[in-house]
Write a protein that holds these residues in place. Structure first.
Motif, PDB file in Angstrom:
ATOM      1  N   GLY A 189      12.765  62.338 103.482  1.00 56.14           N
ATOM      2  CA  GLY A 189      12.396  61.320 104.455  1.00 56.14           C
ATOM      3  C   GLY A 189      12.667  61.856 105.847  1.00 56.14           C
ATOM      4  O   GLY A 189      11.891  62.626 106.413  1.00 56.14           O
ATOM      5  N   ARG A 190      13.843  61.503 106.395  1.00 53.00           N
ATOM      6  CA  ARG A 190      14.195  62.017 107.718  1.00 53.00           C
ATOM      7  C   ARG A 190      14.469  63.512 107.666  1.00 53.00           C
ATOM      8  O   ARG A 190      14.333  64.226 108.631  1.00 53.00           O
ATOM      9  CB  ARG A 190      15.438  61.286 108.258  1.00 53.00           C
ATOM     10  CG  ARG A 190      15.196  59.822 108.597  1.00 53.00           C
ATOM     11  CD  ARG A 190      16.474  59.039 108.478  1.00 53.00           C
ATOM     12  NE  ARG A 190      16.996  59.115 107.102  1.00 53.00           N
ATOM     13  CZ  ARG A 190      18.221  58.815 106.729  1.00 53.00           C
ATOM     14  NH1 ARG A 190      19.099  58.435 107.606  1.00 53.00           N
ATOM     15  NH2 ARG A 190      18.588  58.891 105.464  1.00 53.00           N
TER      16      ARG A 190
ATOM     17  N   ALA B 283       8.979  62.701 105.788  1.00 53.02           N
ATOM     18  CA  ALA B 283       8.521  61.344 106.096  1.00 53.02           C
ATOM     19  C   ALA B 283       7.068  61.108 105.696  1.00 53.02           C
ATOM     20  O   ALA B 283       6.313  60.456 106.421  1.00 53.02           O
ATOM     21  CB  ALA B 283       8.720  61.044 107.582  1.00 53.02           C
TER      22      ALA B 283
END
Ligand SMILES: NC(=O)c1ccc[n+]([C@@H]2O[C@H](COP(=O)([O-])OP(=O)(O)OC[C@H]3O[C@@H](n4cnc5c(N)ncnc54)[C@H](OP(=O)(O)O)[C@@H]3O)[C@@H](O)[C@H]2O)c1
Length: 375
Positions: free
Chosen positions: A38-39, A59
């Protein structure tokens, strides 16, 4: 022998990093071909640098994750994302003949029939067992899978999942309801991501796992049972019709079940120490207390109700845990929110497609975000 090509979704998370460790310890057996986080952050970057040939994604949307799996054509995709962002990739992988190692409970609990249908069709096409295509990673389900090796499901009486009992195992109902994040995040035996650690404190995690077992092993909810076992040495047990019970034991270290799923049907050389029973001396077991842990009772009920109830339960739980961690309410707010969400959505039919699963998930998420019923 050619190496097994692995796509790792949720690479920077607790499961993802442990999977990367297992893979790094067996460079002759595995090759990472895709990494998605994700991040991201330092840990993702370190993995990407150590595996320069792997495609890296940060992301990504559900569609991006699906494309990543299809474009890199791995032999196996390990789904270790949270939420339902990995659902479309899971179904697409199964349809494309890619084996899936599934850590992400949301995909099984919310995706239910949609995922299991894809897994059954994939197994039929390959002439294999469903669990060879959709491999459990959760330690309890891995344990059941191992106990079921060579057995016939119609000879099974019950599947037993063990629960450590979490940090509030011996607390009173009032203490549990009033608990705040600092207490609930202190898991006694497992080191995991925050969401699953809070789910262990409420025992909702065990209810989600019961639904997961019911789906993965195609047994009625009533045949899935729970035992509180604080030492976390026995992970799952299968009780057979002849009065025999098989149990699987292992150190509480997810690299064990991750390695079993990635290497199946070959057991990999040890990445974790074997259990030292003499040092434990005694192992204890008890029935869970549904009155002190109402979230578990609600989760089991949602599993039995079927239809949209499991999807509503897990979507509401995602928000409830976030709101608890943000300080919106103490731990007792979680079962209250779950009760209201399940009551609100349980008369709906089970979602029949990936789109319907996502749409229900979004609607319940909205309901849970706006919910203001904490007493
Ligand atoms: N931890 C355990 O021991 C354990 C045991 C059994 C089952 N599980 C299940 O396994 C799943 C993962 O658990 P966890 O504890 O590893 O969670 P976690 O530590 O929170 O990790 C979640 C991972 O998903 C990634 N992610 C979020 N959005 C993404 C996106 N759009 N694309 C790609 N990756 C994305 C996160 O990336 P960033 O952090 O970079 O944003 C992180 O890498 C959960 O469903 C959990 O229930 C976990």
């Amino acid at each position: 022998m050619s190496r097994i090509r692995v796509a790792l979704l949720g690479a920077s998370g607790s499961i993802g990093l442990q999977a990367a460790d297992v893979i790094a310890q067996h460079p002759d057996q595995f090759e990472l071909v895709a990494l998605a986080s994700g991040r991201g952050g330092d840990q993702h970057n370190t993995l990407a640098s150590a595996n320069p040939k792997a495609r890296s994604l940060l992301a990504g949307s559900a569609d991006d994750l699906r494309s990543l799996v299809l474009d890199t054509a791995p032999d196996i995709a390990l789904i270790a994302t949270t939420g339902v962002v990995g659902l479309a990739a899971t179904v697409a992988a199964l349809e494309a003949g890619v084996a899936v190692a599934i850590a992400n409970k949301e995909t099984i609990v919310a995706g239910g029939d949609v995922v299991m249908r894809a897994a059954r069709a994939a197994a039929e096409r390959k002439g294999s067992d469903v669990l060879e295509r959709l491999r459990p990673v959760d330690s309890e389900h891995s344990a059941l899978w191992q106990c079921l090796a060579g057995e016939s499901l119609d000879r099974v009486r019950s599947l037993w999942l063990t629960a450590s009992g979490g940090p509030l195992r011996d607390a009173t109902a009032a203490e549990i309801a009033a608990a705040l994040p600092a207490t609930a995040l202190k898991h006694p035996t497992w080191s995991m991501g925050a969401k699953i650690t809070i789910d262990s404190a409420t025992l909702v995690n065990k209810g989600l796992e019961a639904i997961e077992a019911h789906r993965l092993f195609s047994v009625p909810m009533e045949q899935v049972k729970i035992l509180v076992h604080p030492q976390s040495v026995v992970h799952g047990l299968v009780e057979f019709v002849d009065g025999s019970t098989k149990a699987q034991m292992g150190s509480p270290d997810m690299r064990g079940p991750i390695g079993y799923a990635l290497g199946y049907p070959v057991r990999m050389a040890a990445t974790i120490p074997n259990v030292d029973l003499a040092s434990h001396g005694s192992l204890t077991f008890a029935a869970p207390d549904l009155a002190r842990f109402p979230g578990l009772a609600i989760a089991l009920e949602a599993g039995r109700a079927a239809g949209a109830a499991p999807g509503a339960l897990i979507a509401a739980d995602g928000v409830a845990v976030d709101r608890f961690l943000a300080g919106d309410f103490p731990l007792g707010g979680i079962p209250q929110l779950l009760r209201d969400a399940v009551d609100q959505f349980d008369s709906r039919p089970a979602p029949a497609s990936v789109e319907e699963v996502i749409s229900l998930h979004e609607e319940v998420t909205q309901f849970a975000v706006q919910w203001s019923g904490a007493a």
